[in-house]
Scaffold this motif. Structure first.
Motif, PDB file in Angstrom:
ATOM      1  N   ASN A   1     -10.664  15.718  13.034  1.00 21.19           N
ATOM      2  CA  ASN A   1     -12.088  16.152  12.918  1.00 21.19           C
ATOM      3  C   ASN A   1     -11.135  15.844  10.997  1.00 21.19           C
ATOM      4  O   ASN A   1     -10.426  16.975  10.623  1.00 21.19           O
ATOM      5  CB  ASN A   1     -12.481  17.385  12.913  1.00 21.19           C
ATOM      6  CG  ASN A   1     -13.480  17.828  12.007  1.00 21.19           C
ATOM      7  OD1 ASN A   1     -13.798  17.304  11.428  1.00 21.19           O
ATOM      8  ND2 ASN A   1     -13.975  19.066  13.142  1.00 21.19           N
ATOM      9  N   PHE A   2     -12.265  15.277  10.152  1.00 23.16           N
ATOM     10  CA  PHE A   2     -11.991  15.061   8.744  1.00 23.16           C
ATOM     11  C   PHE A   2     -13.262  15.826   7.774  1.00 23.16           C
ATOM     12  O   PHE A   2     -12.746  15.983   6.345  1.00 23.16           O
ATOM     13  CB  PHE A   2     -11.582  13.970   8.203  1.00 23.16           C
ATOM     14  CG  PHE A   2     -10.256  12.538   8.268  1.00 23.16           C
ATOM     15  CD1 PHE A   2      -9.379  13.375   8.006  1.00 23.16           C
ATOM     16  CD2 PHE A   2     -10.122  11.428   9.483  1.00 23.16           C
ATOM     17  CE1 PHE A   2      -8.126  12.653   8.329  1.00 23.16           C
ATOM     18  CE2 PHE A   2      -9.151  11.853  10.059  1.00 23.16           C
ATOM     19  CZ  PHE A   2      -7.999  11.522   8.737  1.00 23.16           C
TER      20      PHE A   2
ATOM     21  N   PRO B   1       0.820  -0.782   0.242  1.00 24.58           N
ATOM     22  CA  PRO B   1      -0.132  -0.450  -0.449  1.00 24.58           C
ATOM     23  C   PRO B   1       0.526   1.436   0.109  1.00 24.58           C
ATOM     24  O   PRO B   1       1.741   1.407   0.634  1.00 24.58           O
ATOM     25  CB  PRO B   1      -1.096  -0.886   1.304  1.00 24.58           C
ATOM     26  CG  PRO B   1       0.204  -0.882   2.458  1.00 24.58           C
ATOM     27  CD  PRO B   1       0.800  -1.947   1.133  1.00 24.58           C
ATOM     28  N   ASP B   2       0.731   2.065  -0.470  1.00 24.16           N
ATOM     29  CA  ASP B   2       0.792   3.862  -0.420  1.00 24.16           C
ATOM     30  C   ASP B   2       0.552   4.475   1.045  1.00 24.16           C
ATOM     31  O   ASP B   2       1.657   5.089   1.276  1.00 24.16           O
ATOM     32  CB  ASP B   2       0.712   4.432  -1.616  1.00 24.16           C
ATOM     33  CG  ASP B   2       0.951   4.264  -2.891  1.00 24.16           C
ATOM     34  OD1 ASP B   2       2.272   3.759  -3.797  1.00 24.16           O
ATOM     35  OD2 ASP B   2      -0.383   3.563  -4.181  1.00 24.16           O
ATOM     36  N   VAL B   3      -0.846   4.013   1.259  1.00 27.69           N
ATOM     37  CA  VAL B   3      -1.011   5.103   2.017  1.00 27.69           C
ATOM     38  C   VAL B   3      -2.050   3.515   2.912  1.00 27.69           C
ATOM     39  O   VAL B   3      -2.850   2.928   2.792  1.00 27.69           O
ATOM     40  CB  VAL B   3      -2.400   5.866   2.229  1.00 27.69           C
ATOM     41  CG1 VAL B   3      -3.760   6.452   2.596  1.00 27.69           C
ATOM     42  CG2 VAL B   3      -2.236   6.798   0.718  1.00 27.69           C
ATOM     43  N   TRP B   4      -1.808   4.414   4.513  1.00 22.14           N
ATOM     44  CA  TRP B   4      -2.252   3.600   5.257  1.00 22.14           C
ATOM     45  C   TRP B   4      -3.889   3.989   6.519  1.00 22.14           C
ATOM     46  O   TRP B   4      -3.150   4.585   6.981  1.00 22.14           O
ATOM     47  CB  TRP B   4      -0.578   3.137   6.536  1.00 22.14           C
ATOM     48  CG  TRP B   4      -1.989   2.333   7.463  1.00 22.14           C
ATOM     49  CD1 TRP B   4      -2.511   2.358   8.834  1.00 22.14           C
ATOM     50  CD2 TRP B   4      -1.085   0.787   8.437  1.00 22.14           C
ATOM     51  NE1 TRP B   4      -2.136   1.197   9.620  1.00 22.14           N
ATOM     52  CE2 TRP B   4      -1.875   0.525   8.606  1.00 22.14           C
ATOM     53  CE3 TRP B   4      -0.213   0.092   7.802  1.00 22.14           C
ATOM     54  CZ2 TRP B   4      -1.035  -0.368   9.514  1.00 22.14           C
ATOM     55  CZ3 TRP B   4       0.277  -1.029   8.223  1.00 22.14           C
ATOM     56  CH2 TRP B   4      -0.304  -1.645   8.999  1.00 22.14           C
ATOM     57  N   ILE B   5      -4.851   3.616   6.213  1.00 20.43           N
ATOM     58  CA  ILE B   5      -5.252   3.976   7.177  1.00 20.43           C
ATOM     59  C   ILE B   5      -6.422   3.991   8.253  1.00 20.43           C
ATOM     60  O   ILE B   5      -5.749   2.579   7.605  1.00 20.43           O
ATOM     61  CB  ILE B   5      -6.508   4.711   6.291  1.00 20.43           C
ATOM     62  CG1 ILE B   5      -6.892   5.456   4.508  1.00 20.43           C
ATOM     63  CG2 ILE B   5      -8.272   4.946   6.516  1.00 20.43           C
ATOM     64  CD1 ILE B   5      -8.388   5.204   3.951  1.00 20.43           C
TER      65      ILE B   5
ATOM     66  N   ILE C   1       4.798   3.710   3.985  1.00 22.63           N
ATOM     67  CA  ILE C   1       3.672   3.441   3.853  1.00 22.63           C
ATOM     68  C   ILE C   1       3.002   5.258   4.869  1.00 22.63           C
ATOM     69  O   ILE C   1       3.201   5.537   6.036  1.00 22.63           O
ATOM     70  CB  ILE C   1       2.525   2.752   4.192  1.00 22.63           C
ATOM     71  CG1 ILE C   1       3.600   1.687   3.756  1.00 22.63           C
ATOM     72  CG2 ILE C   1       1.051   2.576   4.463  1.00 22.63           C
ATOM     73  CD1 ILE C   1       2.977  -0.159   4.543  1.00 22.63           C
ATOM     74  N   ALA C   2       2.831   5.778   3.710  1.00 20.36           N
ATOM     75  CA  ALA C   2       1.741   7.383   4.374  1.00 20.36           C
ATOM     76  C   ALA C   2       0.324   7.096   5.080  1.00 20.36           C
ATOM     77  O   ALA C   2      -0.517   6.257   4.193  1.00 20.36           O
ATOM     78  CB  ALA C   2       1.728   8.393   3.582  1.00 20.36           C
ATOM     79  N   PRO C   3       0.773   7.692   6.353  1.00 22.49           N
ATOM     80  CA  PRO C   3      -0.677   7.012   7.192  1.00 22.49           C
ATOM     81  C   PRO C   3      -1.586   8.159   7.144  1.00 22.49           C
ATOM     82  O   PRO C   3      -0.743   9.520   6.983  1.00 22.49           O
ATOM     83  CB  PRO C   3       0.515   7.222   8.908  1.00 22.49           C
ATOM     84  CG  PRO C   3       1.364   8.047   8.763  1.00 22.49           C
ATOM     85  CD  PRO C   3       1.857   7.748   7.217  1.00 22.49           C
ATOM     86  N   VAL C   4      -2.659   7.375   7.105  1.00 23.19           N
ATOM     87  CA  VAL C   4      -3.980   8.741   7.728  1.00 23.19           C
ATOM     88  C   VAL C   4      -4.724   8.478   7.948  1.00 23.19           C
ATOM     89  O   VAL C   4      -5.048   7.208   8.589  1.00 23.19           O
ATOM     90  CB  VAL C   4      -4.733   8.221   6.236  1.00 23.19           C
ATOM     91  CG1 VAL C   4      -5.791   9.861   6.628  1.00 23.19           C
ATOM     92  CG2 VAL C   4      -4.241   8.767   4.786  1.00 23.19           C
ATOM     93  N   VAL C   5      -4.760   8.968   9.815  1.00 25.14           N
ATOM     94  CA  VAL C   5      -5.285   7.908  11.308  1.00 25.14           C
ATOM     95  C   VAL C   5      -6.600   9.347  11.906  1.00 25.14           C
ATOM     96  O   VAL C   5      -5.534  10.663  11.924  1.00 25.14           O
ATOM     97  CB  VAL C   5      -3.881   8.563  11.844  1.00 25.14           C
ATOM     98  CG1 VAL C   5      -4.396   7.387  13.045  1.00 25.14           C
ATOM     99  CG2 VAL C   5      -3.162   7.802  11.274  1.00 25.14           C
ATOM    100  N   GLY C   6      -7.584   8.378  11.914  1.00 24.31           N
ATOM    101  CA  GLY C   6      -8.312   9.272  12.478  1.00 24.31           C
ATOM    102  C   GLY C   6      -8.830   9.481  13.688  1.00 24.31           C
ATOM    103  O   GLY C   6      -9.787   9.811  14.947  1.00 24.31           O
ATOM    104  N   THR C   7      -8.000   7.995  14.666  1.00 21.95           N
ATOM    105  CA  THR C   7      -8.085   7.366  15.860  1.00 21.95           C
ATOM    106  C   THR C   7      -7.603   9.011  16.399  1.00 21.95           C
ATOM    107  O   THR C   7      -6.378   9.639  16.356  1.00 21.95           O
ATOM    108  CB  THR C   7      -7.017   5.927  15.826  1.00 21.95           C
ATOM    109  OG1 THR C   7      -7.318   5.280  15.154  1.00 21.95           O
ATOM    110  CG2 THR C   7      -7.342   5.761  17.880  1.00 21.95           C
TER     111      THR C   7
END
Lengths: 261, 261, 261, 261
Positions: free
Chosen positions: A123-124, A66-70, A90-96
């Protein structure tokens, strides 16, 4: 196409993210992660037809490149996941939420060393973030401003967190000013709302409403109003999609969606 | 054509009424009255071209045989004028405030005896009166309601008189109910507004604004909002014109424009 | 307590009605009806704990002695159900559409003979019905009016049915009037919206929106706006509950929720 | 204190500017200019008490050593005035419209050579300019947007110039997109408004209204709305005051208030 994996894919936010990525023309869902999953493919779960491997360990995820880790897991897991993602480029995108200051500092530092972009955001909702940015900008020119925030009547606290954050952001650029007439009088206590450095905040609570905020500025002979309406949890997905597309071009992790807008 | 005379024609309201009657297709201005006027015809005053006699005594007005007597004089004069009009079978339309209960009762009684219609009203804004009527009707079905009233920042009192009157009218038909979550908490005092029998009232004061009120109802999955915007004193004239047309068909004086709507 | 049975209890509307009746303090759910149900009690269905018998035939329903018969079945069944309810002195509350003029006339006649109340309504949203009633009333005094209706972008037709119905209702009381300046000019076609007897209707379609309508009146120096927001199908339930409480006091079936408001 | 002179001080805009400068704590009115004035001091005019010399020639103005030259004259005069101000190292703030491209280019060039700031602006309403800037920014993230502009019913053209300019600005950053459902259908022509590169514009015209515009964005589960209300010509004065304070720090003339925000 940006390849995406999603950790915590069975939760409310995670499953909404799965649906978003599956539909998005520029994102490809290559795997999902849940340490307690019994399925080995997403299509074993009702409601999904896509052929996407389900993994129980982080290491297996790497095989899908993966390129991105949600990440919409729980706080105790999210830090470890985010570190793991960064180390494996892997670039993280974290909402936790719930990261400590130290954890955030460490993740920023390490991502910078490895030149890996990433985002952690409480907040997204793109619309809410834009509303706050616009309100801050307008407060430079219009010191007279009141916030009206409106929510369903199950909400316990007033004003809302978003209203307070908006007021704080405006206070940074606005000259302190007591609004209204200097001799104004409340015939019934509370009529003029909550006072935040002279700005007034009014909290409306009614059944049927969801989450709405109106920032209303007044100047000589004119008014400027910025309003955000949130109708549904899915509103966060515009921001998650945007983040997936932007983090791959960053060279360090940032905190807060406003840094990508 | 309804023949109209106007007492107090030089004041703010009176002169606005003169302009309205002159333009109105179904009203004819037959005379105007001011005990201190030096002119004998309206066309001597700058801004007017119409040929309308100016009188200094009530008795002279009778020679022009008006059907309706518009009165925007001062309280000390208005009662006498209204009585005089009724006795001479001219239907009064009175915007002057400050009548006593006894005076109102006497005028109603006498007009009833003579079968003469008439109106005394503290507020001639048709839109504002409709807003209050609609709010009262909706409150029968939606007990959850908040009022947001917005005015220029020179206004001293909060909530406004119209907001209080609207709340009173809704309280007549609404079961008393404390709104919002029973355990809701104000993080900053005043956030939830003024409390009127469980209904909340929020007063916004900003430069640029004029006089606005929004009555917002919430029900399961829906909302109903009634809003009135007053931009200008001239807004009262729709009500004055309507009153001139309706009082000639009444057989007694009434108090409050709502009785004609 | 008013005893209620629900036909068509498994559909979207029917199941929402079941939940509403179960929660309502003044309504008691005594039975539900579905000719194809395999369950014999509501508590066999996931999500329900209430002990309520499930019947497959209309005759069985009679054993539970309901006062009100809620019907959210299909057109081919609803007429027969409504007739059956009336004959057995149960007041029908019917949300199914598709009755013919003849069927409606017959049901009204028979219910009148038996002195049984009832309601057939295409729309149970109390807020929407009030909005239309208020708009009609305001149109008597303000001939200048435009409708802005706003819906999600999956809606195919513009203007919406509610907007057209509102315009029709206003046209009944409003003098025909071409609005705007007589010499106004559209620089881009369609700017001034759809024309309905001089009134203008504007249809906004955006993702995120649900179903909203704003009826905006303008008069000299003032404006009056009536707005309805529908956020959720559950909004209809306020009207269904109201109907259950009101029909038991009627002595004939009526068509349209507006007759109960 | 910034010293200000005003050319065209007897016109609607000019006289409003005089009042603004007289009241402003950081601006000082040192002279006013009108080639046809008969007065030699502002206090000879009714409504003014301030002792301010009135001049009939540009050269006399120089004796009062202004820092800023406000110009609300007519097109045929404004270019000459602006050139004169720049040559004498006075920063121009010009609200007169009608400059040619060549004139603007020449004024920019010359002011740059002399390092004199200045502003020529067709619109001084800070709120309107901010609305357009915010709309442009939001259009980067929300391609689904409709404009509702509302004006008094004496306005001839639809859509308004501000609406068209806003749409143009959004089109610069927004991917062309046809909005609404691909198969949507107008039951009455014009319902979906004017089309501008797929964005829809709706023009409302009602008595009572002044000049209002709402830019409404929709995204998945959310909405963002930016609204400007102009109630009065005086709304332009916030921008004129701001310009006086900012141009003295510029080293070249710019076109458009947005360059100062």
């Amino acid at each position: 196409m940006i390849k995406v994996t999603i950790a915590g894919f069975k939760g409310k936010m995670g499953s909404t993210a799965v649906n978003m990525v599956l539909k998005h023309a520029e994102l490809e869902l290559v795997s999902v992660l849940d340490p307690f999953a019994k399925e080995t493919n997403l299509n074993e779960l009702s409601g999904y037809e896509a052929d996407v491997p389900v993994f129980r360990s982080k290491e297996e995820v790497l095989t899908t490149k993966p390129d991105v880790w949600i990440d919409f897991t729980i706080p105790s897991v999210a830090y470890e996941n985010t570190s793991f993602a960064i180390e494996h480029r892997i670039a993280p995108v974290v909402g936790t939420t719930g990261f400590t200051e130290e954890q955030l500092a460490e993740l920023k530092k390490r991502s910078g060393e490895l030149k890996i972009g990433g985002l952690i955001a409480p907040n997204f909702a793109v619309g809410a973030v834009l509303m706050m940015q616009f309100a801050k900008k307008a407060a430079e020119y219009f010191p007279d401003v009141e916030i009206i925030e409106l929510h369903h009547d199950n909400k316990l606290d007033a004003p809302s967190g978003t209203a307070l954050k908006t007021a704080e952001m405006m206070a940074e650029v606005r000259d302190a000013k007591k609004q209204g007439h200097p001799e104004e009088e409340e015939l019934i206590e509370g009529a003029r709302g909550a006072d935040f450095e002279g700005m007034k905040i009014h909290s409306v609570r009614l059944p049927g409403l969801i989450a709405h905020q109106q920032v209303q500025f007044g100047g000589i002979g004119e008014g400027l109003t910025i309003r955000h309406d949130s109708y549904d949890r899915s509103s966060f997905m515009t921001g998650v999609a945007l983040a997936c597309q932007k983090v791959v071009a960053l060279d360090q992790l940032v905190y807060g969606l406003e840094n990508l807008l």
